[in-house]
Design an enzyme around this catalytic site. Structure first.
Site, short mmCIF file in Angstrom:
data_model
loop_
_atom_site.label_atom_id
_atom_site.label_comp_id
_atom_site.label_asym_id
_atom_site.label_seq_id
_atom_site.Cartn_x
_atom_site.Cartn_y
_atom_site.Cartn_z
N HIS A 1 1.23 5.55 -1.77
CA HIS A 1 1.70 6.82 -1.20
C HIS A 1 2.96 7.37 -1.87
CE1 HIS A 1 -1.10 7.36 2.09
NE2 HIS A 1 -0.93 6.10 2.47
N HIS B 1 0.83 -1.21 0.00
CA HIS B 1 0.00 0.00 0.00
C HIS B 1 0.87 1.27 0.00
CE1 HIS B 1 -2.82 3.04 1.47
NE2 HIS B 1 -2.08 3.19 2.56
N SER C 1 -3.81 1.66 -4.45
CA SER C 1 -3.09 0.43 -4.09
C SER C 1 -4.04 -0.77 -3.98
CB SER C 1 -2.34 0.62 -2.77
OG SER C 1 -3.24 0.94 -1.73
N GLU D 1 -5.85 9.46 1.29
CA GLU D 1 -6.15 8.03 1.14
C GLU D 1 -7.18 7.74 0.04
OE1 GLU D 1 -4.52 5.65 2.26
OE2 GLU D 1 -3.58 6.28 4.14
FE FE2 Z 1 -2.15 4.90 3.82
#
Ligand code: FE2
Length: 504
Positions: A335, A330, A394, A375
Site C-alpha cells: 500500500h 502487506h 505484497s 488490492e
Molecule cells: Fe490491504
C-alpha cells in the site's frame, strides 16, 4: 446494559469470524456483506416485532455503530429518550416492560450517573415504534413512580429520516474503530501463532497500541524481534526480484525512494510513524494503527480524510509466504508506495468520500471496487500488464499468478466490477485491468455520480473537515475558492506565455 449489548455484538462477530474460517484471506467485501446482512436481519426482526410475534431478548439487540437505522416501509418513529430515575435506581425492568406493552422496540440501552444529581441515575434508550405507541408509552412513563424526568432528545419518521452518521472531522476517526473480524491467534486453532505464547503476547502488545491510539498522537514504535525481521527480510528479498518486471512504474519509482530515504532494507522493518511522516510530505496521507480488519464503512471513511488504517504486527514466522490477515509487510510493501503517488492518493480519497453516508448496499459495492482496484488492480503500461494492487504487490505467489497465463483479465468497468462475485479460497481467478489511473478515476467519478445520496461531500484540507454540500451558502463559498484557484492558474499560464514570447 450497554456493555451487555457490546458483548452480544462481539459474540456475534466472533462466531462469524470462526464459522467463516479464520484461515483464509479476508476482505472488506466480506465485512460489507456481513454488515448489510446484519442490518437486514435487524429490520426483519423489527417487522416481526411490529406484527406482535415474540422474539427473544438475546435476538433483540443489535446496534449498527452510531448510525440510527429507520425502516421507511413500516411507518415507524425512531427516537432517543433520557429517563431520570429517582434514588439512583438502575432497575429498569419494569420500564422496559412498559415499552414492550406499547410495541416499542428498544434498540440500545445505556445507564449512567445523572449529571445533575448524585442521587439520580439516567437511562438512555434508543427506541422505535409506531406513533400511537410512542405517544402512549412516553405519557405513561412520566407517571411511573421511579421516573423523575423524561427528555425526548431526537425523533425521526419516514418523512424525516435521519442521515447515516459519518465522521465530519478527522479526529472523529477515533470513533471509527469497529473491528468486524479481529484475528486473534489465541482464538483460532489454525493460526500459526496459536501455540506460540511469546508471539501471542507480542501481538497483544501491538494491538493495545491501536486500541489506545487517538488522533494526533505519534504512532508508538515497535521493537520487532529477530524472528519478525527475518520474516520481513524473506518477503522483501523475494518481491524485490519481481518488482522490476511485475510492478507498475509508480510503485517501482516510489519503492526506490523508500529504499533511499526511509530505511526500506531486508534487515529493517520501517516504523509506521516514520512512514506516516513520509506520506504526509508526499500526498498528505497519514497512517493510523489498527489491530485488525475494520468494518468496510469505517475503513473507507478513513480514506476520505487521507488516513490509511494500518496494521503494525508481522505475520507468524513459521509461514512467511502466507498470511490470512493483513500485516505490516502487506501494508508497507503493497500500500505505502502507491499512497505516495498524488493521483493514486486522490483516487483513494475519492473512494472514501463517496462512501460517506452511503447505504449498506452501496458500501458493499464500494468495498468490492476497493478489492478489485486498490488490492488486486492491474494496469496497462507500455503495452504490458503491470500490478498496482497492494495484495498482489505484497505476495510473491499472487504477483506471479496475476501476470501469468491462468487468470482471466477483464477491462475495469465500475458498474460491472462492483457486482463481481469475490473468491477468497484460492488465488484470484479474475483481475480487472485499467487503461490508466486517469481513466480509472474518470470511470469511478461517473459511477459515483449515480449512487443514491441526497448530497455531495467535499474535504477541506485546511480544517480537516468533510463538508456536506447541501446549502447555497456552502456552494457559494466553494465557488469563491475555486474562482480564486482559477485566477491563479490563468495568471500562471499568462506568465508562461509571456516568457515563451520574449524567449526567456
Ligand atoms: Fe490491504
Amino acid at each position: 446494559m450497554a456493555t451487555e449489548t457490546v458483548k452480544r455484538r462481539l459474540a456475534f462477530q466472533k462466531s462469524y469470524s470462526q464459522e467463516h474460517g479464520g484461515w483464509r484471506r479476508k476482505s472488506l467485501i466480506d465485512d460489507a456483506k456481513f454488515e448489510t446482512l446484519s442490518n437486514l436481519e435487524f429490520e426483519k426482526r423489527e417487522k416481526i416485532h411490529s406484527k406482535g410475534d415474540s422474539i427473544s431478548e438475546e435476538e433483540d439487540v443489535f446496534v449498527n455503530g452510531d448510525a440510527i437505522v429507520t425502516s421507511d416501509k413500516s411507518n415507524k418513529l425512531t427516537f432517543g429518550i433520557i429517563l431520570s430515575l429517582k434514588d439512583g435506581s438502575t432497575n429498569i425492568g419494569p420500564i422496559i416492560s412498559l415499552f414492550e406493552n406499547f410495541r416499542i422496540t428498544i434498540k440500545h440501552i445505556e445507564t449512567r450517573k445523572s449529571r445533575k444529581s448524585d442521587a439520580h441515575s439516567e437511562v438512555f434508550l434508543l427506541c422505535s415504534g409506531k406513533k400511537d405507541g410512542v405517544t402512549a408509552a412516553t405519557t405513561n412513563i412520566q407517571k411511573h413512580s421511579k421516573v423523575s424526568g423524561v427528555d425526548i432528545i431526537s425523533e425521526s419518521s419516514p418523512e424525516n429520516k435521519p442521515e447515516i452518521w459519518f465522521p465530519r472531522h478527522i479526529s472523529e476517526l477515533d470513533k471509527c474503530t469497529h473491528l468486524i473480524s479481529k484475528f486473534e491467534p489465541e482464538l483460532d486453532l489454525d493460526h500459526p501463532g496459536y501455540t506460540d505464547k511469546a508471539y501471542r503476547d507480542r501481538r497483544q502488545k501491538i494491538a493495545d497500541i491501536a486500541f489506545d491510539y487517538k488522533h494526533g498522537d505519534p504512532i508508538p514504535r515497535v521493537e520487532y524481534t529477530q524472528e519478525d525481521i527475518n520474516t520481513w527480510g524473506h518477503v522483501f528479498r523475494q518481491l524485490k526480484k519481481l518488482f522490476p518486471t511485475h510492478a507498475c512504474k509508480i510503485h517501482r519509482d516510489i519503492f526506490q525512494v523508500l529504499e533511499d530515504e526511509c530505511g526500506y532494507t531486508a534487515d529493517n522493518i520501517p516504523q509506521l510513524e516514520d512512514i506516516s511522516n513520509f506520506l504526509k510530505r508526499k500526498t498528505g496521507f497519514q497512517l493510523r494503527p489498527v489491530s485488525g480488519l475494520l468494518t468496510a464503512r469505517d475503513f473507507l471513511a478513513s480514506l476520505a480524510f487521507r488516513v490509511f488504517q494500518c496494521t503494525q504486527y508481522v505475520r507468524h514466522g513459521s509461514k512467511p509466504d502466507y498470511t490470512p490477515e493483513p500485516d505490516c509487510i502487506h501494508e508497507l510493501l503493497g500500500h505505502v508506495p502507491m499512497l505516495a503517488d498524488p493521483g493514486f492518493a486522490q483516487f483513494s480519497q475519492e473512494l472514501g468520500l463517496n462512501s460517506l453516508g452511503a447505504s449498506d448496499e452501496d458500501i458493499e459495492k464500494f468495498a468490492t471496487l476497493y478489492w478489485f482496484t486498490i488490492e488486486f488492480g492491474l494496469c496497462k503500461q507500455g503495452g504490458q500488464i503491470r500490478a498496482y494492487g497492494a495484495a498482489v504487490l505484497s505476495s510473491y505467489g499472487e504477483l506471479l499468478h496475476a501476470l501469468g497465463d491462468t487468470p482471466e483479465r477483464r477491462a475495469f468497468d465500475p458498474v460491472k466490477t462492483s457486482l463481481q462475485e469475490y473468491t477468497d479460497q484460492d488465488l484470484q481467478p479474475i483481475f480487472y485491468v485499467v487503461e490508466s489511473f486517469e481513466d480509472m478515476m474518470d470511470k469511478m467519478r461517473n459511477y459515483a455520480a449515480n449512487i443514491r445520496r441526497p448530497y455531495e461531500v467535499r474535504y477541506d484540507p485546511y480544517t480537516q473537515t468533510v463538508q456536506t454540500l447541501n446549502n447555497k451558502d456552502m456552494l457559494h463559498s466553494v465557488t469563491r475558492d475555486l474562482r480564486g484557484e482559477l485566477e491563479y492558474l490563468e495568471r500562471a499560464i499568462d506568465r508562461i506565455q509571456c516568457l515563451t514570447m520574449t524567449g526567456r
